[in-house]
Design an enzyme around this catalytic site. Structure first.
Site, PDB file in Angstrom:
ATOM      1  CE1 TYR A 136      11.746   0.906  -3.471  1.00  8.97           C
ATOM      2  CE2 TYR A 136      10.937  -0.334  -5.223  1.00  8.97           C
ATOM      3  CZ  TYR A 136      12.040   0.139  -4.334  1.00  8.97           C
ATOM      4  OH  TYR A 136      12.975  -0.802  -4.131  1.00  8.97           O
ATOM      5  CE  LYS A 186      13.653  -5.940  10.885  1.00  8.98           C
ATOM      6  NZ  LYS A 186      14.307  -6.988  11.336  1.00  8.98           N
ATOM      7  CG  ASP A 218      16.156  -9.243   9.661  1.00 10.33           C
ATOM      8  OD1 ASP A 218      15.026  -9.953   9.473  1.00 10.33           O
ATOM      9  OD2 ASP A 218      16.526  -8.854  10.676  1.00 10.33           O
ATOM     10  CG  ASP A 242      13.483  -3.839  -6.060  1.00  3.18           C
ATOM     11  OD1 ASP A 242      14.278  -4.366  -7.043  1.00  3.18           O
ATOM     12  OD2 ASP A 242      13.841  -2.317  -6.112  1.00  3.18           O
ATOM     13  CG  ASP A 246      17.093  -7.088  -7.947  1.00 10.27           C
ATOM     14  OD1 ASP A 246      16.364  -7.689  -9.026  1.00 10.27           O
ATOM     15  OD2 ASP A 246      17.586  -6.231  -7.846  1.00 10.27           O
TER      16      ASP A 246
END
Length: 352
Positions: A136, A186, A218, A242, A246
């Site tokens: 970001y 990851k 994942d 993020d 959510d």
């Protein structure tokens, strides 16, 4: 106890007003509240979403209670003038790098979760998300390839110091609660994640009593909706945090119940300086109608008392009053009820 109240846009003023009323009802000594403009309302009044006077006010405070920013009337503005830049600017200027987002299903509301009731009942965790790094905030842009095609690119990067400081936040949270810590990355694909994992393992040596495991993002997403009971404290970077936070909010059943804290390294006389806000947006479609659920903002105020002022007893009282209010059927429209913003806030204060 100096608290900057930044209501913002949409339903922000409505929900923060109820949280402030809860704080005032506690009769806390030395409580000083002052209010400033952020977001779309600040743009209309001052020409920018984060005025200098608001930033100065925030720096003088011991903590910030934030509502929400976002105004469809500002969507056509240049990016640096849009309301959302206010919260990004506060995080940057105040060094707020650690986002704490608890997620749990309240007793009696399991049926609102998209998960099976017995699975939803076991969801009770805290996501610790790094907030000021990762893709970001990395370099980004668009270019033209040798084949003449447009190509967008974003750089993902973390320095080891950035990883270490957020890891300490998560380890301390796990240590204090006695919960296990899961670091999500990851590392099988990304060099950034490999460094993340290496630094987390190094930091773990300072917290021998904390049970640490690692999980690819994942798999973490899958486990979050199938076996949420395996998580206590979840540590992850900005992008993955993020998405996972959510996902957790959806599993709870309503975004109107989830608070958050954004913390930095600055210490106050009582705890850690932070910005506290509900995770929902400004909801302009119901703004000014008294329909918004203020529970997430009230719970954010409880987090503020805990982390920035060391008032654990009062924080626990607020959380218990919220749980009792929900159990007694005082529910907003997002929870299938018909109670308005003021009635929900009054219900919490009565149960204090």
């Amino acid at each position: 106890m100096k608290i900057a109240i930044l209501p913002g846009d949409g339903i922000g003023p409505e929900v923060t007003a109820e949280a402030v009323a809860v704080l005032e009802s506690l009769g806390l000594p030395g409580l000083v509240l002052f209010e400033g403009d952020v977001g779309g309302i600040a743009y209309r009044r001052h020409g920018v979403p984060l005025p200098d006077e608001t930033l100065a006010m925030a720096r003088e405070a011991d903590a910030i209670l934030f509502g929400a920013v976002g105004d469809p009337a500002c969507d056509a503005l240049e990016r640096h003038l849009r309301p959302e830049q206010a919260i990004l600017g506060l995080r940057k200027h105040l060094g707020l790098f650690a986002n704490l987002r608890p997620a749990r299903v309240f007793a009696g509301l399991e049926h609102l979760s998209p998960l099976r009731a017995d699975i939803a009942r076991s969801l009770d965790l805290v996501i610790v998300r790094e907030l000021t790094g990762d893709v970001y905030f990395g370099a980004k842009g668009q270019r033209v390839t040798d084949a003449g095609e447009r190509e967008g690119w974003d750089a993902m990067a973390y320095a080891e110091g950035e990883v270490r400081r957020i890891a300490h936040v998560a380890f301390r949270a796990a240590e204090a609660s006695g919960l296990p810590l899961t670091s999500v990355d990851k590392a099988n694909v990304l060099e950034t994640s490999q460094l993340w994992r290496d630094v987390v393992i190094e930091t773990a040596a300072e917290y021998p009593q904390v049970v640490l495991d690692h999980m690819y993002v994942d798999n973490a997403a899958m486990q979050l909706v199938s076996h949420p009971d395996r998580f206590g404290v979840v540590l992850t970077g900005n992008l993955f945090g993020d998405i996972l936070s959510d996902l957790a909010s959806a599993a709870v059943g309503s975004i109107g119940l989830l608070p958050s804290a954004s913390l930095g390294e600055r210490r106050t006389d009582h705890g850690t300086f932070g910005l506290y806000e509900p995770i929902h947006g400004s909801a302009p479609d119901i703004a000014g109608q008294g329909k918004a659920n203020p529970m997430a903002t009230i719970l954010s105020a409880a987090m503020m008392l805990r982390h920035s002022f060391g008032r654990e007893d009062e924080a626990a009282r607020i959380e218990a009053a919220v749980a009792r209010t929900l159990a007694d059927g005082i529910l907003g429209g997002d929870l299938g009820g018909s109670h308005g913003t003021a009635a929900i806030g009054a219900g919490v204060r009565e149960r204090l």
